[in-house]
Design a protein around this motif. Structure first.
Motif: not given
Length: 267
Positions: A184-208
């Motif tokens: 669960g923490g990894l999903i929220q970290a994904t959201r956090w990182l997606s704004t901080v590393l944009a626009p040079d790096v996209r950050v997404n998550c897959i939940s199997p």
């Protein structure tokens, strides 16, 4: 307008995949190798790592390198980015796929809630969440370089929903709290990182969802009965999701968590 084929073409790019010697890591590596991407597999099991690398090299005309790394070790994690830069001179994709799943010798893991141990909780958080954060941090300068970097975090349905413990009745299987909390923490970290590393790096998550791996029959039957697609997953089911997030097919997508679970979390 670019063609789909050109958007999927990953020739000349490099993907770093943790847990690369495992079933899911290998499937992801194959998916990107099919698109022409060079691969760096990261794992702690040297024989399995070498076997996976040889298999990739035999199947695809790409470059494959391996790094033996214990992701519980902060010192060893710090060496990943420098070694990738030395080997390839670049990195375009980071897949945080390695997961702490324990084994039969581990105490306080698959146990009643009251018996789950803090020491084991810490180990799971370290591998599943802290290591992913740390690698995102140390790899980000390389990923930023070309302005089209992509990070893919691998979470779980149990990072989104709570467990039905009746699924595990009569088996040696279980669903530890630390696994759910770290995913669960990894999903929220994904959201956090997606704004901080944009626009040079996209950050997404897959939940199997659950992947068929010779689980006890009673578990599999219960799991399938609760899955709209009426089967458990296979490694192949994740190749498309990884290819999408790693390539320019998802060039304007960041901060997303894609459920690849046969519909498990829809009801």
């Amino acid at each position: 307008m670019r063609s789909i084929a050109s958007m999927m073409n990953m020739g000349g790019k490099v993907a770093v995949i943790t847990g690369g010697a495992g079933h899911l890591g290998h499937a992801m590596a194959c998916a990107l190798a099919e698109l022409g991407c060079d691969i760096c597999l990261v794992d702690f099991n040297r024989p399995s790592l070498e076997h996976a690398a040889a298999n990739l090299a035999n199947k695809f005309s790409i470059r494959v390198e391996t790094l033996v790394v214990d992701l519980e070790s902060e010192a060893e994690r710090k060496e990943v980015a420098p070694q990738v830069e030395r080997l390839f001179g670049r990195a375009d994709v980071l897949i945080n796929n390695a997961g702490f799943v324990g084994d039969s010798r581990l105490t306080g893991w698959v146990a009643p809630f009251e018996d789950q141990e803090i020491s084991t909780w810490r180990r799971a958080i370290e591998v599943n969440l802290t290591a992913a954060f740390h690698l995102c941090q140390t790899m980000s300068p390389l990923l930023r370089t070309n302005g089209t970097g992509s990070i893919i975090n691998i979470s779980s349905i149990y990072g989104v929903v709570g467990p039905d413990l009746s699924l595990y009745a009569g088996t040696a299987m279980g669903n530890p709290a630390a696994y759910a909390a770290s995913k669960g923490g990894l999903i929220q970290a994904t959201r956090w990182l997606s704004t901080v590393l944009a626009p040079d790096v996209r950050v997404n998550c897959i939940s199997p969802g659950g992947i068929a791996r010779n689980q006890p029959v009673e578990f599999s039957e219960r799991y399938i009965s609760r899955t709209p697609m009426r089967r458990m997953g296979t490694e192949e089911d994740f190749k498309g999701a990884v290819a999408y997030f790693a390539s320019d097919l998802s060039a304007w997508v960041t901060g997303e968590n894609l459920m690849v679970d046969g519909g498990w979390t829809t009801w």
